[in-house]
Scaffold this motif. Structure first.
Motif, PDB file in Angstrom:
ATOM      1  N   LEU A   1       2.995   6.939   3.068  1.00  0.00           N
ATOM      2  CA  LEU A   1       3.093   5.533   3.437  1.00  0.00           C
ATOM      3  C   LEU A   1       3.718   4.812   2.251  1.00  0.00           C
ATOM      4  O   LEU A   1       3.087   4.661   1.205  1.00  0.00           O
ATOM      5  N   GLU A   2       4.981   4.461   2.407  1.00  0.00           N
ATOM      6  CA  GLU A   2       5.721   3.804   1.336  1.00  0.00           C
ATOM      7  C   GLU A   2       6.813   2.963   1.990  1.00  0.00           C
ATOM      8  O   GLU A   2       7.901   3.454   2.296  1.00  0.00           O
TER       9      GLU A   2
ATOM     10  N   GLY B   1       6.658   1.974   5.017  1.00  0.00           N
ATOM     11  CA  GLY B   1       6.703   2.549   6.357  1.00  0.00           C
ATOM     12  C   GLY B   1       6.237   3.989   6.292  1.00  0.00           C
ATOM     13  O   GLY B   1       6.026   4.547   5.219  1.00  0.00           O
ATOM     14  N   LEU B   2       6.088   4.601   7.438  1.00  0.00           N
ATOM     15  CA  LEU B   2       5.629   5.990   7.506  1.00  0.00           C
ATOM     16  C   LEU B   2       6.779   6.925   7.153  1.00  0.00           C
ATOM     17  O   LEU B   2       7.875   6.815   7.694  1.00  0.00           O
ATOM     18  N   ARG B   3       6.550   7.862   6.254  1.00  0.00           N
ATOM     19  CA  ARG B   3       7.543   8.835   5.790  1.00  0.00           C
ATOM     20  C   ARG B   3       7.028  10.236   6.049  1.00  0.00           C
ATOM     21  O   ARG B   3       5.826  10.452   6.102  1.00  0.00           O
ATOM     22  N   PHE B   4       7.943  11.198   6.198  1.00  0.00           N
ATOM     23  CA  PHE B   4       7.512  12.569   6.397  1.00  0.00           C
ATOM     24  C   PHE B   4       8.406  13.511   5.595  1.00  0.00           C
ATOM     25  O   PHE B   4       9.504  13.163   5.188  1.00  0.00           O
ATOM     26  N   GLY B   5       7.911  14.714   5.395  1.00  0.00           N
ATOM     27  CA  GLY B   5       8.689  15.745   4.727  1.00  0.00           C
ATOM     28  C   GLY B   5       8.188  17.111   5.143  1.00  0.00           C
ATOM     29  O   GLY B   5       7.011  17.293   5.403  1.00  0.00           O
TER      30      GLY B   5
ATOM     31  N   THR C   1      13.398  15.479   3.832  1.00  0.00           N
ATOM     32  CA  THR C   1      12.534  14.320   3.621  1.00  0.00           C
ATOM     33  C   THR C   1      13.130  13.060   4.223  1.00  0.00           C
ATOM     34  O   THR C   1      14.315  13.017   4.553  1.00  0.00           O
ATOM     35  N   THR C   2      12.296  12.045   4.357  1.00  0.00           N
ATOM     36  CA  THR C   2      12.763  10.695   4.667  1.00  0.00           C
ATOM     37  C   THR C   2      12.294   9.786   3.546  1.00  0.00           C
ATOM     38  O   THR C   2      11.248  10.024   2.932  1.00  0.00           O
TER      39      THR C   2
ATOM     40  N   MET D   1       0.850  -1.183   0.000  1.00  0.00           N
ATOM     41  CA  MET D   1       0.000   0.000   0.000  1.00  0.00           C
ATOM     42  C   MET D   1       0.890   1.240   0.000  1.00  0.00           C
ATOM     43  O   MET D   1       1.881   1.292   0.715  1.00  0.00           O
ATOM     44  N   ARG D   2       0.531   2.234  -0.811  1.00  0.00           N
ATOM     45  CA  ARG D   2       1.268   3.487  -0.907  1.00  0.00           C
ATOM     46  C   ARG D   2       0.294   4.649  -0.929  1.00  0.00           C
ATOM     47  O   ARG D   2      -0.785   4.547  -1.486  1.00  0.00           O
ATOM     48  N   GLY D   3       0.697   5.777  -0.340  1.00  0.00           N
ATOM     49  CA  GLY D   3      -0.130   6.973  -0.383  1.00  0.00           C
ATOM     50  C   GLY D   3       0.621   8.165   0.172  1.00  0.00           C
ATOM     51  O   GLY D   3       1.600   8.009   0.894  1.00  0.00           O
TER      52      GLY D   3
END
Length: 66
Positions: free
Chosen positions: A22-23, A25-29, A46-47, A1-3
């Motif tokens: 969500l790619e 795991g949880l990512r943020f920017g 970004t992560t 799942m990606r979003g």
């Protein structure tokens, strides 16, 4: 799942941005932009998942537009 989900808040010629994704795991920017008459500048922290080792890495991105 990606979003991906993001928000932007404009302050005249400047903008503040933040987002989650969500790619693998949880990512943020987070980032900021400046829109001048002749060019634009964007800076973001970004992560993301490293393609070779698979761990989370941090990145700094700079974009200049004319």
């Amino acid at each position: 799942m990606r979003g991906h989900l993001g928000l932007e808040y404009a302050l005249g010629p400047m903008a503040l941005r933040g987002g989650l994704g969500l790619e693998g795991g949880l990512r943020f920017g987070v980032g900021a932009g400046l829109n001048l008459e002749a060019m634009t500048l964007d800076l973001a922290l970004t992560t993301h998942q490293a393609p070779l080792v698979g761990g989370t890495v941090y990145g700094l991105a700079l974009a200049v537009g004319f």
